[in-house]
Design an enzyme around this catalytic site. Structure first.
Site, PDB file in Angstrom:
ATOM      1  N   PHE A   1      -1.531   8.219   4.322  1.00  0.00           N
ATOM      2  CA  PHE A   1      -2.337   8.859   5.382  1.00  0.00           C
ATOM      3  C   PHE A   1      -3.597   9.547   4.855  1.00  0.00           C
ATOM      4  CE2 PHE A   1       1.573   9.588   8.368  1.00  0.00           C
ATOM      5  CZ  PHE A   1       1.518   8.265   8.755  1.00  0.00           C
TER       6      PHE A   1
ATOM      7  N   SER B   1       5.712   5.013   8.636  1.00  0.00           N
ATOM      8  CA  SER B   1       5.051   4.788   7.353  1.00  0.00           C
ATOM      9  C   SER B   1       6.016   5.161   6.236  1.00  0.00           C
ATOM     10  CB  SER B   1       3.785   5.636   7.239  1.00  0.00           C
ATOM     11  OG  SER B   1       3.371   5.619   5.877  1.00  0.00           O
TER      12      SER B   1
ATOM     13  N   TYR C   1      -3.284  -7.380  10.434  1.00  0.00           N
ATOM     14  CA  TYR C   1      -4.143  -6.710   9.461  1.00  0.00           C
ATOM     15  C   TYR C   1      -4.247  -7.557   8.182  1.00  0.00           C
ATOM     16  CZ  TYR C   1      -5.735  -2.943   6.248  1.00  0.00           C
ATOM     17  OH  TYR C   1      -6.403  -2.193   5.327  1.00  0.00           O
TER      18      TYR C   1
ATOM     19  N   ASN D   1       0.837  -1.203   0.000  1.00  0.00           N
ATOM     20  CA  ASN D   1       0.000   0.000   0.000  1.00  0.00           C
ATOM     21  C   ASN D   1       0.865   1.243   0.000  1.00  0.00           C
ATOM     22  OD1 ASN D   1      -0.395   1.874   2.582  1.00  0.00           O
ATOM     23  ND2 ASN D   1       0.180  -0.153   3.328  1.00  0.00           N
TER      24      ASN D   1
ATOM     25  N   ASN E   1      -3.670   5.905  16.094  1.00  0.00           N
ATOM     26  CA  ASN E   1      -2.379   6.015  15.428  1.00  0.00           C
ATOM     27  C   ASN E   1      -2.222   7.466  14.985  1.00  0.00           C
ATOM     28  OD1 ASN E   1      -0.800   5.483  12.522  1.00  0.00           O
ATOM     29  ND2 ASN E   1      -0.248   3.984  14.067  1.00  0.00           N
TER      30      ASN E   1
ATOM     31  N   ASN F   1       6.036  -1.652  11.340  1.00  0.00           N
ATOM     32  CA  ASN F   1       5.241  -1.186  10.207  1.00  0.00           C
ATOM     33  C   ASN F   1       5.607  -2.003   8.955  1.00  0.00           C
ATOM     34  OD1 ASN F   1       3.654   0.622   8.528  1.00  0.00           O
ATOM     35  ND2 ASN F   1       3.962   2.169  10.106  1.00  0.00           N
TER      36      ASN F   1
ATOM     37  N   ASN G   1       3.472   7.296  14.969  1.00  0.00           N
ATOM     38  CA  ASN G   1       3.827   6.523  13.780  1.00  0.00           C
ATOM     39  C   ASN G   1       4.823   7.300  12.935  1.00  0.00           C
ATOM     40  OD1 ASN G   1       3.980   5.099  11.410  1.00  0.00           O
ATOM     41  ND2 ASN G   1       1.887   5.528  10.777  1.00  0.00           N
TER      42      ASN G   1
ATOM     43  N   LYS H   1       5.810   3.460  17.000  1.00  0.00           N
ATOM     44  CA  LYS H   1       5.788   2.386  15.997  1.00  0.00           C
ATOM     45  C   LYS H   1       6.932   2.570  15.024  1.00  0.00           C
ATOM     46  CE  LYS H   1       2.710  -0.087  12.859  1.00  0.00           C
ATOM     47  NZ  LYS H   1       1.311  -0.188  12.423  1.00  0.00           N
TER      48      LYS H   1
ATOM     49  N   ASN I   1       5.124   5.896   3.290  1.00  0.00           N
ATOM     50  CA  ASN I   1       4.371   6.558   2.226  1.00  0.00           C
ATOM     51  C   ASN I   1       4.227   8.066   2.370  1.00  0.00           C
ATOM     52  OD1 ASN I   1       3.954   4.041   0.952  1.00  0.00           O
ATOM     53  ND2 ASN I   1       2.392   3.591   2.489  1.00  0.00           N
ATOM     54  N   THR I   2       4.860   8.632   3.383  1.00  0.00           N
ATOM     55  CA  THR I   2       4.927  10.084   3.507  1.00  0.00           C
ATOM     56  C   THR I   2       6.411  10.421   3.461  1.00  0.00           C
ATOM     57  OG1 THR I   2       2.890  10.223   4.783  1.00  0.00           O
ATOM     58  CG2 THR I   2       4.414  12.062   4.994  1.00  0.00           C
TER      59      THR I   2
HETATM   60  C1  LIG Z   1      -3.599  -0.846   3.719  1.00  0.00           C
HETATM   61  C2  LIG Z   1      -2.744  -0.625   4.916  1.00  0.00           C
HETATM   62  C3  LIG Z   1      -2.779   0.599   5.569  1.00  0.00           C
HETATM   63  C4  LIG Z   1      -1.972   0.824   6.695  1.00  0.00           C
HETATM   64  N1  LIG Z   1      -2.036   2.029   7.341  1.00  0.00           N
HETATM   65  C5  LIG Z   1      -1.279   2.216   8.464  1.00  0.00           C
HETATM   66  C6  LIG Z   1      -1.345   3.438   9.195  1.00  0.00           C
HETATM   67  O1  LIG Z   1      -2.113   4.349   8.863  1.00  0.00           O
HETATM   68  N2  LIG Z   1      -0.558   3.583  10.295  1.00  0.00           N
HETATM   69  C7  LIG Z   1       0.288   2.567  10.708  1.00  0.00           C
HETATM   70  O2  LIG Z   1       0.997   2.740  11.703  1.00  0.00           O
HETATM   71  N3  LIG Z   1       0.357   1.413  10.050  1.00  0.00           N
HETATM   72  C8  LIG Z   1      -0.401   1.211   8.946  1.00  0.00           C
HETATM   73  N4  LIG Z   1      -0.328   0.002   8.293  1.00  0.00           N
HETATM   74  C9  LIG Z   1       0.617  -1.031   8.768  1.00  0.00           C
HETATM   75  C10 LIG Z   1      -0.079  -2.058   9.663  1.00  0.00           C
HETATM   76  O3  LIG Z   1      -0.592  -1.461  10.828  1.00  0.00           O
HETATM   77  C11 LIG Z   1       0.931  -3.167  10.068  1.00  0.00           C
HETATM   78  O4  LIG Z   1       1.982  -2.592  10.808  1.00  0.00           O
HETATM   79  C12 LIG Z   1       1.500  -3.881   8.856  1.00  0.00           C
HETATM   80  O5  LIG Z   1       0.534  -4.059   7.846  1.00  0.00           O
HETATM   81  C13 LIG Z   1       2.082  -5.271   9.215  1.00  0.00           C
HETATM   82  O6  LIG Z   1       1.083  -6.124   9.738  1.00  0.00           O
HETATM   83  P1  LIG Z   1       0.323  -7.240   8.844  1.00  0.00           P
HETATM   84  O7  LIG Z   1       1.406  -8.006   8.114  1.00  0.00           O
HETATM   85  O8  LIG Z   1      -0.425  -8.075   9.835  1.00  0.00           O
HETATM   86  O9  LIG Z   1      -0.554  -6.498   7.917  1.00  0.00           O
HETATM   87  C14 LIG Z   1      -1.131  -0.227   7.170  1.00  0.00           C
HETATM   88  C15 LIG Z   1      -1.110  -1.461   6.507  1.00  0.00           C
HETATM   89  C16 LIG Z   1      -1.897  -1.682   5.401  1.00  0.00           C
HETATM   90  C17 LIG Z   1      -1.854  -3.025   4.716  1.00  0.00           C
END
Ligand SMILES: Cc1cc2nc3c(=O)[nH]c(=O)nc-3n(C[C@H](O)[C@H](O)[C@H](O)COP(=O)(O)O)c2cc1C
Length: 354
Positions: A115, A174, A312, A111, A140, A241, A171, A212, A176-177
């Site tokens: 944000f 990420s 997730y 992804n 978060n 993350n 956080n 995180k 992506n920022t």
């Molecule tokens: C679509 C998507 C959006 C996410 N958005 C956030 C976010 O806004 N803030 C954050 O700390 N992590 C975000 N994550 C990371 C997840 O919280 C997690 O740390 C990561 O996906 C690893 O766990 P998983 O393998 O069980 O998905 C996102 C992950 C996915 C897949």
């Protein structure tokens, strides 16, 4: 019958664009379409982390319910705690679509949302209205892309949402920022956490603050982070993350930009977790996240040093029922291994990951 409905539902969702499927899954939850198990808890699974009482240690990771629209059903989905957001001070569109990819062959996702969220004020209003149950809810914290002072953004979202949640997560991981992860460096992180902890201490009811971190950090980076985290007075660290690594992937989407989550992240994020546990001598509570899809993987994270876990991406491939399976399966594994409490298992197999 329940599993057939879930399988059909998943098969249909997987025919759709991933972001649309994600929105539909949230809509289905709000309509109470899936059969929900309710709060899963046993005397063995109930635990406390940083003062938070959890019915079980399996939590929802940030990013699924960014705008806190499905809190009531999520509380009944088997999770022991929920993390919503990321929330930024002002509403934000995020990156252009498409920005979410299923890597089916790899049981993974990439992804680059960046944000997207409705902003702290709207999210805060929903948090304030949520039903009060035994399932703690955290937020978060994120920063706006165009912010002149990103460190101040974290403190601002905490000031707004803090009174309505049970914990908050800084956080800085990420991918992506642009430049966000630079805030993980010693000087930037020290001053960022100082600002956040000032707000925390001024709250009528101070809540635990977690940090995180990314999985793509060197051991030297981790040592610095462990030191800064300990000195700052935060409650614990969430590891990890999504990753920028693309090692060993098969899916056609493997070349997409963004953060990789799911199965391929398991080993890497668990190593980071174990390293942090070692660096902090098991004294700083850790939450393990990355690639958990089975009870055994949750158990491995706990034995590597996690007091609680989050997931997730596993829901994308196994459905919401994976939550109850992981939580109940964890109870069985703990019993088989002779642990009376999940807390007794924390860090018992850390050496294997170092
Ligand atoms: C679509 C998507 C959006 C996410 N958005 C956030 C976010 O806004 N803030 C954050 O700390 N992590 C975000 N994550 C990371 C997840 O919280 C997690 O740390 C990561 O996906 C690893 O766990 P998983 O393998 O069980 O998905 C996102 C992950 C996915 C897949």
């Amino acid at each position: 019958v329940v599993n057939i409905a879930e399988r059909v539902g998943l098969a249909l969702l997987h025919k759709l664009d991933p972001e649309r499927a994600h929105s539909l899954s949230l809509a289905a939850l709000r309509l109470h379409l899936p059969n929900l198990p309710g709060v899963v808890t046993t005397p063995r699974l109930a635990t406390t982390i940083a003062g938070l009482a959890l019915p079980n240690p399996v939590g929802l990771a940030a990013g699924y319910d960014k705008n806190a629209v499905a809190l009531a059903p999520l509380m009944q989905s088997g999770f022991g705690f929920l993390e919503v957001g990321a929330a930024t001070p002002r509403p934000q569109e995020g990156n252009p679509r498409p920005r979410l990819y299923r890597l089916t062959e790899d049981r993974a996702a990439i992804n680059r949302f960046g944000f997207n969220n409705e902003g702290a004020t709207s999210i805060c209003a929903r948090l304030a209205m949520r039903p009060k149950t035994k399932v703690p809810v955290g937020i978060n914290l994120g920063a706006n892309k165009d912010s002149a002072d990103r460190a101040a953004d974290f403190a601002a979202v905490l000031a707004c949402c803090g009174p309505h949640v049970d914990f908050a997560t800084v956080n800085v991981s990420s991918p992506n920022t642009e430049k966000l992860r630079d805030l993980q460096g010693r000087a930037a992180l020290t001053s960022l956490l100082a600002g956040v902890m000032d707000v925390q201490r001024s709250m009528p009811r101070p809540i635990p603050i977690f940090l995180k971190i990314a999985p793509d950090l060197t051991d030297d980076d981790l040592a610095q982070i462990a030191e800064v985290a300990t000195l700052s007075g935060i409650a614990g660290i969430i590891a990890t993350n999504t990753t920028l690594s693309r090692d060993g992937l098969e899916s056609p989407h493997k070349g997409q930009a963004g953060g990789l989550s799911g199965a391929p992240l398991f080993e890497k994020s668990t190593r980071v977790l174990a390293k942090l546990s070692q660096l902090t001598d098991g004294k700083l509570p850790l939450i393990g996240v990355g690639g958990i899809a089975t009870a055994d993987q949750a158990f491995q994270k706990i034995r590597a040093g996690a007091s609680a876990v989050q997931l997730y991406t596993a829901m994308v491939y196994h459905g919401l029922s994976v939550v109850e399976k992981v939580a109940k399966g964890l109870d069985d594994l703990l019993a088989e291994a002779g642990f009376a409490l999940v807390a007794d298992a924390v860090g018992t197999d850390r050496a294997r990951w170092l």
